[in-house]
Design a protein around this motif. Sequence first.
Motif, PDB file in Angstrom:
ATOM      1  N   PHE A   1       5.862 -13.628   7.234  1.00 31.23           N
ATOM      2  CA  PHE A   1       6.659 -12.702   8.052  1.00 31.23           C
ATOM      3  C   PHE A   1       7.999 -12.417   7.372  1.00 31.23           C
ATOM      4  CE2 PHE A   1       9.864 -11.776  11.258  1.00 31.23           C
ATOM      5  CZ  PHE A   1       9.271 -10.718  11.950  1.00 31.23           C
ATOM      6  N   GLU A   2       8.627 -13.460   6.883  1.00 28.55           N
ATOM      7  CA  GLU A   2       9.915 -13.278   6.189  1.00 28.55           C
ATOM      8  C   GLU A   2       9.764 -12.330   4.998  1.00 28.55           C
ATOM      9  OE1 GLU A   2      13.192 -16.339   4.374  1.00 28.55           O
ATOM     10  OE2 GLU A   2      11.201 -16.369   3.442  1.00 28.55           O
ATOM     11  N   GLN A   3       8.685 -12.506   4.234  1.00 29.27           N
ATOM     12  CA  GLN A   3       8.499 -11.710   3.027  1.00 29.27           C
ATOM     13  C   GLN A   3       8.167 -10.249   3.335  1.00 29.27           C
ATOM     14  OE1 GLN A   3       8.904 -13.169  -0.239  1.00 29.27           O
ATOM     15  NE2 GLN A   3       9.742 -14.690   1.168  1.00 29.27           N
ATOM     16  N   CYS A   4       7.339 -10.007   4.366  1.00 25.64           N
ATOM     17  CA  CYS A   4       6.796  -8.658   4.560  1.00 25.64           C
ATOM     18  C   CYS A   4       7.509  -7.809   5.596  1.00 25.64           C
ATOM     19  CB  CYS A   4       5.312  -8.746   4.908  1.00 25.64           C
ATOM     20  SG  CYS A   4       4.956  -9.331   6.594  1.00 25.64           S
ATOM     21  N   ALA A   5       8.193  -8.430   6.555  1.00 25.75           N
ATOM     22  CA  ALA A   5       8.683  -7.696   7.727  1.00 25.75           C
ATOM     23  C   ALA A   5       9.562  -6.505   7.366  1.00 25.75           C
ATOM     24  CB  ALA A   5       9.430  -8.653   8.656  1.00 25.75           C
ATOM     25  N   GLY A   6      10.463  -6.686   6.400  1.00 29.46           N
ATOM     26  CA  GLY A   6      11.393  -5.611   6.059  1.00 29.46           C
ATOM     27  C   GLY A   6      10.737  -4.405   5.435  1.00 29.46           C
ATOM     28  N   PHE A   7       9.522  -4.574   4.898  1.00 29.26           N
ATOM     29  CA  PHE A   7       8.843  -3.473   4.214  1.00 29.26           C
ATOM     30  C   PHE A   7       7.856  -2.751   5.126  1.00 29.26           C
ATOM     31  CE2 PHE A   7       9.784  -6.735   0.950  1.00 29.26           C
ATOM     32  CZ  PHE A   7      10.734  -6.017   0.232  1.00 29.26           C
TER      33      PHE A   7
ATOM     34  N   SER B   1      -5.941  -1.326   2.011  1.00 29.18           N
ATOM     35  CA  SER B   1      -5.587  -1.222   0.586  1.00 29.18           C
ATOM     36  C   SER B   1      -4.083  -1.129   0.389  1.00 29.18           C
ATOM     37  CB  SER B   1      -6.245   0.014  -0.032  1.00 29.18           C
ATOM     38  OG  SER B   1      -7.633  -0.029   0.121  1.00 29.18           O
ATOM     39  N   LEU B   2      -3.413  -0.379   1.261  1.00 26.79           N
ATOM     40  CA  LEU B   2      -1.960  -0.224   1.151  1.00 26.79           C
ATOM     41  C   LEU B   2      -1.255  -1.500   1.590  1.00 26.79           C
ATOM     42  CD1 LEU B   2       0.183   1.860   0.375  1.00 26.79           C
ATOM     43  CD2 LEU B   2       0.188   2.663   2.738  1.00 26.79           C
ATOM     44  N   LEU B   3      -1.715  -2.089   2.684  1.00 30.52           N
ATOM     45  CA  LEU B   3      -1.077  -3.304   3.210  1.00 30.52           C
ATOM     46  C   LEU B   3      -1.164  -4.471   2.227  1.00 30.52           C
ATOM     47  CD1 LEU B   3      -2.375  -3.057   6.878  1.00 30.52           C
ATOM     48  CD2 LEU B   3       0.031  -2.966   6.177  1.00 30.52           C
ATOM     49  N   GLU B   4      -2.239  -4.507   1.427  1.00 28.60           N
ATOM     50  CA  GLU B   4      -2.408  -5.596   0.455  1.00 28.60           C
ATOM     51  C   GLU B   4      -1.267  -5.673  -0.541  1.00 28.60           C
ATOM     52  OE1 GLU B   4      -6.182  -6.080  -1.649  1.00 28.60           O
ATOM     53  OE2 GLU B   4      -7.122  -4.923  -0.042  1.00 28.60           O
ATOM     54  N   TYR B   5      -0.596  -4.546  -0.788  1.00 33.32           N
ATOM     55  CA  TYR B   5       0.489  -4.522  -1.768  1.00 33.32           C
ATOM     56  C   TYR B   5       1.852  -4.827  -1.152  1.00 33.32           C
ATOM     57  CZ  TYR B   5      -2.541  -2.639  -5.430  1.00 33.32           C
ATOM     58  OH  TYR B   5      -3.517  -2.474  -6.383  1.00 33.32           O
ATOM     59  N   VAL B   6       1.913  -4.987   0.169  1.00 27.87           N
ATOM     60  CA  VAL B   6       3.177  -5.334   0.810  1.00 27.87           C
ATOM     61  C   VAL B   6       3.511  -6.785   0.467  1.00 27.87           C
ATOM     62  CG1 VAL B   6       4.350  -5.638   3.024  1.00 27.87           C
ATOM     63  CG2 VAL B   6       2.860  -3.661   2.657  1.00 27.87           C
TER      64      VAL B   6
ATOM     65  N   VAL C   1       2.527  -1.240  -8.789  1.00 25.41           N
ATOM     66  CA  VAL C   1       2.097  -0.715  -7.490  1.00 25.41           C
ATOM     67  C   VAL C   1       2.836  -1.439  -6.369  1.00 25.41           C
ATOM     68  CG1 VAL C   1       0.140  -0.317  -5.948  1.00 25.41           C
ATOM     69  CG2 VAL C   1      -0.171  -0.111  -8.415  1.00 25.41           C
ATOM     70  N   GLU C   2       2.964  -2.755  -6.504  1.00 23.48           N
ATOM     71  CA  GLU C   2       3.662  -3.548  -5.492  1.00 23.48           C
ATOM     72  C   GLU C   2       5.109  -3.083  -5.354  1.00 23.48           C
ATOM     73  OE1 GLU C   2       3.709  -8.236  -4.410  1.00 23.48           O
ATOM     74  OE2 GLU C   2       4.490  -7.730  -6.385  1.00 23.48           O
ATOM     75  N   ASN C   3       5.785  -2.859  -6.474  1.00 20.59           N
ATOM     76  CA  ASN C   3       7.172  -2.380  -6.427  1.00 20.59           C
ATOM     77  C   ASN C   3       7.263  -1.040  -5.716  1.00 20.59           C
ATOM     78  OD1 ASN C   3       8.118  -4.596  -7.789  1.00 20.59           O
ATOM     79  ND2 ASN C   3       8.295  -3.587  -9.760  1.00 20.59           N
ATOM     80  N   CYS C   4       6.350  -0.115  -6.052  1.00 26.24           N
ATOM     81  CA  CYS C   4       6.386   1.232  -5.465  1.00 26.24           C
ATOM     82  C   CYS C   4       6.137   1.185  -3.965  1.00 26.24           C
ATOM     83  CB  CYS C   4       5.353   2.127  -6.135  1.00 26.24           C
ATOM     84  SG  CYS C   4       5.725   2.525  -7.859  1.00 26.24           S
TER      85      CYS C   4
END
Length: 712
Positions: free
Chosen positions: A535-541, A492-497, A475-478
Amino acid sequence: MDIPAKLAEELNIRKEQAEAAVRLIDEGNTIPFIARYRKERTGALNDEILRSLDERLRYLRTLEERKQQVLESIREQGKLTQKLETAIEAAGTLVEVEDLYLPYKKKRKTRAMAAREKGLEPLADLLISQKLTCSAAEAASSYVDIEKNVPDEETALQGACDILAERIAENASYRAFLRDAMRNCGSMVSEAKDSEVKSVYEMYYDYEESVRKIPGHRILALNRGEKEKILNVRVVMDEEPVLRYLERKMIRPGFLQTEELLKNVIADSYRRLLKPALEREIRNELTEKAEKGAIAVFGKNLEALLLQPPIPGQTVMGWDPAFRTGCKLAVVDSTGKVLDTVVIYPTAPQNKVAESKRILRRLIDQYGVTVISLGNGTASRESEQILADFIREIPQNVSYVIVNEAGASVYSASKLATEEFPEYDVGQRSAISIARRLQDPLAELVKIDPASIGVGQYQHDMNQKQLEETLHGVVENCVNRVGVDLNTASVSLLEYVAGVSKTVAGNIVAYREEHGSFRSRQELKKIPKLGPKTFEQCAGFLRVMGGDNPLDATAVHPESYSAAIKLLKKAGIAEKEWGKTGKLNHICYSDSLARELEIGKETLKDILEELEKPGRDPRDQMPKPILRKDVLAMEDLKPGMILNGTVRNVIDFGAFVDIGVHQDGLVHLSQICDRYIRHPMEVLHVGDIVTVRVLEIDLKKKRISLTMKGLE
């Protein structure tokens, strides 16, 4: 152990790639972030390889840790030799380590331990040395001791034999040899506890198959039959070659005084200790392998389901079918907002068909419904027939889609659904979920426990922790592959970012509700508990559509904005044109351009692709769902009939295809294509639109056999 070298060998990658990936993981980076934004460091390893590497890295580190624990334990006992230490250090699996540790492991009291306490170990040493100058009974006579509860020679010999039997069973090399023999020469055998009982396991009532060849789905079926107390299952193997092997290893030719006694010891050790232990190990091994395969299939099916294309811009009616309690309807607009809910009773026992059609007509006229999403649960077939009749009667261009409603009831009764729709009851929430999962499968299905989505086999019999970890990774990959709209995404969606925890996801939504829509990615830095690393991990997604910076609506990471801006300027694109497509075709991807922009080649390639098609959705490449206006009954099917259908589930022995009949048809592995394939997933995935021919219809058992051969 050189762990990076081992990982490189196993995954068929270069050692420097493995080393880089391990460093990035140890630095706290997420798999999606590494796969997308650290390609230069890893040599562009994809998320699938990175997840395998992460899993194996944890296993190998656990292995090394266990080796040190075992060495320390044996060292404390004063029994660690150089040979044993070398063997433990060289062990490649936890099983090998545990085999070597077995003789030194603390265990519950055994017959051999009791014999040692009676002082019979020297007698055991004497017997196995095969240097007796008298009979075994005469040698045992000097160990008779009433005070130690050794009243006679027979008791002394039995105790010594128990010690020898345990030594044989704990010998690592014997165990390894016999384990391999059981893998290669053993058979799985099952039989019914009561052959008169009718069950789904009847094919296994008198069944035998080679351990080496038995497929994973049959292992899981046998396990379930055994768990339900319908089957007796065991591993069998011809014991004669095994006993002869052990005799050759232990008995000196021509030494008759102890030959027969040692043969009896060997047989006892094998039957009482070795075989039961190895049978458990082999069955556990087979189960773990079967579970791993089933989890992988489940993961691939889930990925295909989550990446089914959304149906944008349409008002959808969700239809949760039922009999006694009525069919729950929910109309949602193109953004997923609930417009109306109602209950109709077109099915038994009420059979209010005319009234239900009037309500349907009103909802379609009032809200402009264009698609009806019909759940495939109880009363689905009856509802579909009524729906198909209704569509033929109305002038509007309305279609319907059968949607797998697995997990809808779980979601509708959950705390999450209660918080999201407090004003609706469980049935209405279920209808809303069925409508939304057609509109945007990914956004809706992330709210449901992946194991409840129903695209696997035997999922409730598997290692639940491993299943949960794997499916969470899928799910995280998708989610990260598609990207998430920061201004519409649910918690629920943001948790997988990548990098976003449940707490941070909640804080993002709370900030949005208080301050309004995000205008830029930089606003994320104002979110409580969202620090620089997150921020570094999530910003691009995370995407900000229509914000202050057009690059915020793309997959370009903020750390690469300066390079992207230079690239846009080099292409002669004005700032007001950023985010529009088809403007970078003349820019050539090259090493020199990457150096000029001070970025890596892989990053340059990704930026070019993204700026050429800003905000592209990878789901657009997936097959669209089949929209239906009429219904087939099983009675309408005839052998030879050719139909189009949607793949609903892919399993080890075939695929289930929805052909517009209430019952999905099975395309067996042997009927998928003309060439040989080992697994259906080599050809088929959930959501694929395929052409099939009907082979056979069994109305009594409600089974449809299909083929794809000759139709490619």
